[in-house]
Design a protein around this motif. Sequence first.
Motif, PDB file in Angstrom:
ATOM      1  N   LEU A  26      17.339  10.942 -34.976  1.00 50.34           N
ATOM      2  CA  LEU A  26      17.350   9.483 -35.095  1.00 50.34           C
ATOM      3  C   LEU A  26      16.806   8.829 -33.826  1.00 50.34           C
ATOM      4  N   GLY A  27      17.153   9.387 -32.674  1.00 51.47           N
ATOM      5  CA  GLY A  27      16.629   8.842 -31.425  1.00 51.47           C
ATOM      6  C   GLY A  27      15.123   8.977 -31.333  1.00 51.47           C
ATOM      7  N   ALA A  28      14.595  10.110 -31.768  1.00 55.33           N
ATOM      8  CA  ALA A  28      13.145  10.293 -31.744  1.00 55.33           C
ATOM      9  C   ALA A  28      12.464   9.341 -32.726  1.00 55.33           C
ATOM     10  N   HIS A  29      13.115   9.091 -33.841  1.00 53.81           N
ATOM     11  CA  HIS A  29      12.518   8.200 -34.839  1.00 53.81           C
ATOM     12  C   HIS A  29      12.468   6.759 -34.348  1.00 53.81           C
ATOM     13  N   PHE A  30      13.554   6.309 -33.734  1.00 56.37           N
ATOM     14  CA  PHE A  30      13.624   4.901 -33.333  1.00 56.37           C
ATOM     15  C   PHE A  30      13.043   4.640 -31.946  1.00 56.37           C
ATOM     16  N   LEU A  31      13.072   5.629 -31.059  1.00 59.58           N
ATOM     17  CA  LEU A  31      12.608   5.410 -29.695  1.00 59.58           C
ATOM     18  C   LEU A  31      11.214   5.975 -29.441  1.00 59.58           C
ATOM     19  N   GLY A  32      10.688   6.722 -30.392  1.00 60.77           N
ATOM     20  CA  GLY A  32       9.381   7.338 -30.214  1.00 60.77           C
ATOM     21  C   GLY A  32       8.258   6.326 -30.342  1.00 60.77           C
ATOM     22  N   PRO A  33       7.034   6.771 -30.120  1.00 57.90           N
ATOM     23  CA  PRO A  33       5.880   5.863 -30.231  1.00 57.90           C
ATOM     24  C   PRO A  33       5.714   5.372 -31.663  1.00 57.90           C
ATOM     25  N   GLN A  34       5.454   4.085 -31.778  1.00 55.95           N
ATOM     26  CA  GLN A  34       5.299   3.472 -33.091  1.00 55.95           C
ATOM     27  C   GLN A  34       3.818   3.315 -33.412  1.00 55.95           C
ATOM     28  N   GLN A  35       3.454   3.625 -34.627  1.00 57.60           N
ATOM     29  CA  GLN A  35       2.077   3.449 -35.078  1.00 57.60           C
ATOM     30  C   GLN A  35       2.048   2.293 -36.075  1.00 57.60           C
ATOM     31  N   LYS A  36       1.355   1.232 -35.701  1.00 58.48           N
ATOM     32  CA  LYS A  36       1.281   0.040 -36.557  1.00 58.48           C
ATOM     33  C   LYS A  36      -0.041   0.037 -37.317  1.00 58.48           C
ATOM     34  N   LYS A  37      -0.461   1.211 -37.762  1.00 57.87           N
ATOM     35  CA  LYS A  37      -1.744   1.358 -38.420  1.00 57.87           C
ATOM     36  C   LYS A  37      -1.530   1.391 -39.933  1.00 57.87           C
ATOM     37  N   LYS A  38      -2.322   0.606 -40.642  1.00 55.37           N
ATOM     38  CA  LYS A  38      -2.230   0.621 -42.097  1.00 55.37           C
ATOM     39  C   LYS A  38      -3.124   1.736 -42.627  1.00 55.37           C
ATOM     40  N   GLU A  39      -2.588   2.508 -43.547  1.00 55.98           N
ATOM     41  CA  GLU A  39      -3.353   3.625 -44.075  1.00 55.98           C
ATOM     42  C   GLU A  39      -4.217   3.147 -45.232  1.00 55.98           C
ATOM     43  N   THR A  40      -5.490   3.395 -45.144  1.00 59.94           N
ATOM     44  CA  THR A  40      -6.380   2.998 -46.226  1.00 59.94           C
ATOM     45  C   THR A  40      -6.862   4.248 -46.943  1.00 59.94           C
ATOM     46  N   LEU A  41      -6.904   4.154 -48.251  1.00 56.86           N
ATOM     47  CA  LEU A  41      -7.298   5.311 -49.042  1.00 56.86           C
ATOM     48  C   LEU A  41      -8.758   5.234 -49.444  1.00 56.86           C
TER      49      LEU A  41
END
Length: 41
Positions: A26-41
């Motif tokens: 949970l700590g890695a999920h919430f404190l890790g680097p966040q990617q605000k990239k939208k995935e396009t198909l």
Amino acid sequence: MNLPESYIPILIQAGVAVGFVAVSLLGAHFLGPQQKKKETL
């Protein structure tokens, strides 16, 4: 001599191990680097 009382330290250690894994994930999920990239198909 397999009394239920003799299993209590093993259960406590297993509970601490599971809790440590849960807190780490949970700590890695919430404190890790966040990617605000939208995935396009």
